[in-house]
Design an enzyme around this catalytic site. Sequence first.
Site, PDB file in Angstrom:
ATOM      1  N   CYS A 121      32.767  44.851 -24.807  1.00 13.26           N
ATOM      2  CA  CYS A 121      33.683  43.904 -24.181  1.00 13.26           C
ATOM      3  C   CYS A 121      33.153  43.479 -22.814  1.00 13.26           C
ATOM      4  CB  CYS A 121      35.063  44.538 -24.035  1.00 13.26           C
ATOM      5  SG  CYS A 121      36.335  43.391 -23.440  1.00 13.26           S
ATOM      6  N   ASP A 160      34.881  43.207 -20.258  1.00 10.87           N
ATOM      7  CA  ASP A 160      35.694  43.867 -19.236  1.00 10.87           C
ATOM      8  C   ASP A 160      34.795  44.557 -18.207  1.00 10.87           C
ATOM      9  OD1 ASP A 160      37.327  46.053 -17.955  1.00 10.87           O
ATOM     10  OD2 ASP A 160      38.882  45.229 -19.252  1.00 10.87           O
ATOM     11  N   ARG A 186      35.210  46.983 -16.383  1.00  9.22           N
ATOM     12  CA  ARG A 186      35.338  48.440 -16.293  1.00  9.22           C
ATOM     13  C   ARG A 186      34.578  49.176 -17.387  1.00  9.22           C
ATOM     14  NH1 ARG A 186      41.702  48.285 -16.825  1.00  9.22           N
ATOM     15  NH2 ARG A 186      40.982  46.810 -18.429  1.00  9.22           N
ATOM     16  N   HIS A 239      37.428  49.225 -26.166  1.00 10.54           N
ATOM     17  CA  HIS A 239      38.037  50.125 -25.182  1.00 10.54           C
ATOM     18  C   HIS A 239      39.545  50.003 -25.241  1.00 10.54           C
ATOM     19  CE1 HIS A 239      39.154  47.037 -22.089  1.00 10.54           C
ATOM     20  NE2 HIS A 239      38.206  46.353 -22.697  1.00 10.54           N
ATOM     21  N   CYS A 262      42.360  46.995 -23.845  1.00  9.56           N
ATOM     22  CA  CYS A 262      41.629  45.724 -23.930  1.00  9.56           C
ATOM     23  C   CYS A 262      42.610  44.545 -23.880  1.00  9.56           C
ATOM     24  CB  CYS A 262      40.827  45.677 -25.225  1.00  9.56           C
ATOM     25  SG  CYS A 262      39.909  44.136 -25.459  1.00  9.56           S
TER      26      CYS A 262
END
Length: 266
Positions: free
Chosen positions: A49, A51, A53, A105, A108
């Site tokens: 992803c 993302d 993080r 994750h 999400c």
Amino acid sequence: TAHSLSLLSSLSLSFSFLRKWADAMRATRPDYFERLVATQAPEFLWIGCADSRVPANEILGLAPGEVFVQRNVGNLAVPRDMNAMACLEYAVDVLKVKHVIVCGHYGCGAVKGALELPAAAGGFVAHWISDIRATRDRHAAALRGLPSQTARWDRLCELNVVHQVFNVTLAPIIQAAWARGQGVAVHGLVYSLADGLLKEVCSPIACGADMEAAAAQAEAAAVAGDESDAMLGEAFSTHQWFATEAAKDVVEKQAGGGGGGAKGGA
């Protein structure tokens, strides 16, 4: 403007940290950058992803040059995404990676959007996550049976990864690699932001025989309550059934001396 000055200040700070990092690398590993320039030979392709993080190298504990990375919203590997498929092709055919990791994750935002965005929602994100929404619909009964929206969110994060593993293993790039005897395994993982740990959500698929085994074990996995392996096995089983029927149809037409297309024509 004040905003521009703030942005420049932040960039200057990043460059300062980068210089310190580069100096530290040269001090501890003098040939580090020379080796990076010379070649890249990663054993892993990470499909994850976007993302911020969920950084691939840090999660896997690997240095730059040791993992090839494809990231997008929702860690999708859909056949229509030429970016993801080109990345997969280069990783498998040129870099000869040995492992393809599809990693989602918990928490999400793309998966949450697939759960909660109204059907009338417009925009590119709503269109992009339609594949996750389709996975949601296929497992609607099981998801509705979970006790909370958080539990449904977590489960759909896992199911999305399993579905993307299916997409990767059925990609012609992977199928061709297996056909020529190239060793490449596809893994499905979910990362927890809460504790920094990875969870395996389906068995690794390393060859066509693994696909057949997954299909054969689907019923047992469903009985045991392991919906992830059941989902993957059922998907392979369905794919194989249609492929077998198509092959039988070709043989029958050849035996009958006729070609022909679908009933009714185009």
